[in-house]
Design a protein around this motif. Sequence first.
Motif, short mmCIF file in Angstrom:
data_model
loop_
_atom_site.label_atom_id
_atom_site.label_comp_id
_atom_site.label_asym_id
_atom_site.label_seq_id
_atom_site.Cartn_x
_atom_site.Cartn_y
_atom_site.Cartn_z
N PRO A 22 0.82 -1.22 0.00
CA PRO A 22 0.00 0.00 0.00
C PRO A 22 0.85 1.28 0.00
CG PRO A 22 -0.87 -1.56 1.58
CD PRO A 22 0.47 -2.10 1.12
N ALA A 23 2.01 1.22 0.62
CA ALA A 23 2.87 2.40 0.65
C ALA A 23 3.34 2.77 -0.76
CB ALA A 23 4.08 2.15 1.55
N GLN A 24 3.53 1.77 -1.62
CA GLN A 24 3.94 2.04 -2.99
C GLN A 24 2.86 2.82 -3.76
OE1 GLN A 24 7.02 1.34 -4.28
NE2 GLN A 24 7.45 0.80 -2.17
N PHE A 25 1.63 2.67 -3.33
CA PHE A 25 0.50 3.35 -3.97
C PHE A 25 0.08 4.59 -3.18
CE2 PHE A 25 0.01 -1.13 -5.35
CZ PHE A 25 0.18 -0.92 -6.71
N PRO A 29 -6.66 4.48 -2.63
CA PRO A 29 -7.50 3.39 -3.13
C PRO A 29 -7.74 3.46 -4.64
CG PRO A 29 -8.42 4.29 -1.12
CD PRO A 29 -7.29 5.19 -1.53
N ASP A 30 -7.84 4.67 -5.21
CA ASP A 30 -8.08 4.78 -6.65
C ASP A 30 -6.91 4.21 -7.45
OD1 ASP A 30 -6.59 7.06 -5.65
OD2 ASP A 30 -6.89 8.03 -7.59
N VAL A 31 -5.69 4.43 -6.98
CA VAL A 31 -4.51 3.91 -7.66
C VAL A 31 -4.44 2.39 -7.47
CG1 VAL A 31 -1.99 3.99 -7.77
CG2 VAL A 31 -3.29 6.09 -7.41
N MET A 32 -4.78 1.91 -6.28
CA MET A 32 -4.79 0.46 -6.02
C MET A 32 -5.81 -0.24 -6.91
SD MET A 32 -4.42 0.21 -1.92
CE MET A 32 -3.43 1.38 -1.05
N ARG A 33 -7.00 0.37 -7.08
CA ARG A 33 -8.03 -0.22 -7.95
C ARG A 33 -7.57 -0.28 -9.39
NH1 ARG A 33 -11.20 3.38 -5.10
NH2 ARG A 33 -12.21 2.39 -3.34
N ARG A 34 -6.88 0.78 -9.84
CA ARG A 34 -6.38 0.81 -11.22
C ARG A 34 -5.30 -0.25 -11.42
NH1 ARG A 34 -6.96 3.66 -15.73
NH2 ARG A 34 -5.13 4.20 -16.95
#
Length: 58
Positions: A22-25, A29-34
């Motif tokens: 998660p730290a990389q993103f 949440p929007d970046v994680m979903r993408r």
Amino acid sequence: MDHDHQTGRVRGVRCFRCEAAPAQFKDRPDVMRRAAAYVEGNLWNPTLVAQGVYRQPS
């Protein structure tokens, strides 16, 4: 120790790999979903619009 980067509030304890992802993103949440959509192939698969007509993802 997992924590919210904005508030500093502790969310829980995780292993190193689960903590690092998660730290990389940037905890977005929007970046994680993408990223998940990319891995699932949803971002690069064309969509069938009509018979023989496909829309390419942008």
